[in-house]
Motif scaffolding. Sequence first.
Motif, short mmCIF file in Angstrom:
data_model
loop_
_atom_site.label_atom_id
_atom_site.label_comp_id
_atom_site.label_asym_id
_atom_site.label_seq_id
_atom_site.Cartn_x
_atom_site.Cartn_y
_atom_site.Cartn_z
N ALA A 1 39.89 -0.14 46.25
CA ALA A 1 39.70 -1.26 45.30
C ALA A 1 38.56 -2.17 45.75
CB ALA A 1 40.99 -2.05 45.17
N ALA A 2 38.45 -2.39 47.04
CA ALA A 2 37.36 -3.24 47.57
C ALA A 2 36.02 -2.57 47.35
CB ALA A 2 37.60 -3.54 49.05
N TYR A 3 35.97 -1.28 47.58
CA TYR A 3 34.73 -0.51 47.38
C TYR A 3 34.29 -0.58 45.93
CZ TYR A 3 31.52 3.48 47.52
OH TYR A 3 30.43 4.30 47.42
N LYS A 4 35.26 -0.41 45.03
CA LYS A 4 34.98 -0.47 43.60
C LYS A 4 34.39 -1.85 43.24
CE LYS A 4 38.37 1.64 41.14
NZ LYS A 4 39.61 1.59 40.33
N MET A 5 34.97 -2.89 43.83
CA MET A 5 34.51 -4.24 43.51
C MET A 5 33.10 -4.49 44.05
SD MET A 5 36.39 -7.85 44.27
CE MET A 5 35.50 -9.40 44.08
N VAL A 6 32.85 -4.12 45.30
CA VAL A 6 31.54 -4.47 45.86
C VAL A 6 30.42 -3.58 45.32
CG1 VAL A 6 32.51 -5.48 47.96
CG2 VAL A 6 31.73 -3.12 48.00
N THR A 7 30.77 -2.40 44.80
CA THR A 7 29.72 -1.53 44.26
C THR A 7 29.56 -1.66 42.75
OG1 THR A 7 31.28 0.33 44.09
CG2 THR A 7 29.93 0.21 46.10
N ALA A 8 30.42 -2.51 42.13
CA ALA A 8 30.33 -2.70 40.67
C ALA A 8 29.01 -3.38 40.31
CB ALA A 8 31.51 -3.53 40.18
N LYS A 9 28.45 -2.94 39.22
CA LYS A 9 27.16 -3.54 38.79
C LYS A 9 27.39 -4.87 38.13
CE LYS A 9 24.48 -0.49 40.33
NZ LYS A 9 24.83 0.90 40.19
N PRO B 1 39.44 -8.43 41.67
CA PRO B 1 39.14 -9.63 40.85
C PRO B 1 40.33 -10.07 40.00
CG PRO B 1 37.29 -8.10 40.78
CD PRO B 1 38.40 -7.40 41.51
N ASP B 2 41.08 -9.12 39.44
CA ASP B 2 42.27 -9.50 38.64
C ASP B 2 43.33 -10.17 39.52
OD1 ASP B 2 41.45 -8.73 36.08
OD2 ASP B 2 42.20 -6.68 36.31
N LEU C 1 36.81 -7.65 51.70
CA LEU C 1 35.60 -7.50 50.88
C LEU C 1 34.34 -7.69 51.72
CD1 LEU C 1 36.82 -9.41 47.70
CD2 LEU C 1 36.21 -6.97 47.81
N ASP C 2 34.41 -8.61 52.68
CA ASP C 2 33.28 -8.87 53.57
C ASP C 2 32.96 -7.60 54.37
OD1 ASP C 2 31.43 -10.70 54.91
OD2 ASP C 2 32.70 -10.32 56.66
N ARG C 3 34.01 -7.01 54.94
CA ARG C 3 33.79 -5.83 55.80
C ARG C 3 33.34 -4.62 54.98
NH1 ARG C 3 38.63 -7.02 60.16
NH2 ARG C 3 37.52 -8.83 60.96
N VAL C 4 33.97 -4.40 53.85
CA VAL C 4 33.59 -3.26 53.01
C VAL C 4 32.17 -3.48 52.47
CG1 VAL C 4 34.12 -1.99 50.88
CG2 VAL C 4 35.97 -2.59 52.47
#
Length: 304
Positions: free
Chosen positions: A296-304, A215-216, A256-259
């Motif tokens: 980083a993608a995993y962190k973003m898509v799993t963030a609440k 996101p940053d 991000l789509d794939r992850v």
Amino acid sequence: MRITAAAALATIVGFAAGGSATAQDLGPQIKKLGEGIYVYVGKNFNSNCGIVLTQDGVVLIDSGHNPTDSRAILDAVKKLTPMPVRFLIDTEPHPDHTTGHFIFSPSATIIAAEGAGESMRARERQDPQRIEKLAATSPAMKAALEGYKFITPDVEYHDKMTLRVGERTFELMYLKGVHSEADSAVWLPKERVLFSASAFVVDQINILRPFVTIPDILAAGKRMKALNPEHVVPGHGTPGTVKIFEDGEKYYALLLDRVGKAVKEGKSLDDIKKDVQMPEYASWATQDRYPTNIEAAYKMVTAK
Ligand SMILES: [Zn+2]
């Protein structure tokens, strides 16, 4: 900032003797973007250096990948103008942008974002033999390191800074969480030239450290695109246009789509690292950094 009698005199001399070098004299690595604005383009994804001439002296954006580059940059400056390098702006504190500080200091004032000096000191502590090892890489490198000193920035700005030198304005912008602890974009609003740091690189997978977030990165891209630059000079890679940001956005959107799909299927991070590939970008350099992109993608898509 400081305008001295010496600088004023240098301006007069500059009109008489400067600007005589042609592109050929400057060698194949120098690219002219506009009147008085040049880039020393790093070979093989090595860092770029901006050379901006003003009526009151030269401003560099970064100082070259290695001291051999820094010396080549200084030679190019001397062919372009008799005026000194007055300011050196770091787009990031990593050694591939800052080892050459000693070649321009103390006559040039070195400016970076807040935290740059601390980042440099921390790295230096981790690898105290760094310069010895670098000197051993070639006789030319050893010669270029003559007089080496570890030099941190003179000025660290918080968030934003405007620097006026001669007829030009440089707007420095801190970019949070995009690559290092202290990334700066440098925008020349009149000339519409943007030095975009290492938020986005070209034809290369970027390393996303634990404090870097997608996101940053995307926010930085949006902010820089909104400036509507004519030229974009990334920290690494061939200078271009806002297409550099658009290519990066496409890459992250697909990642991000794939992850995201894999997370929905209930896959673990380890499984995702094995399963989620980006064959469309197989030609990009530094594929070994890809796992940091997955994280980083995993962190973003799993963030609440
Ligand atoms: Zn870096």
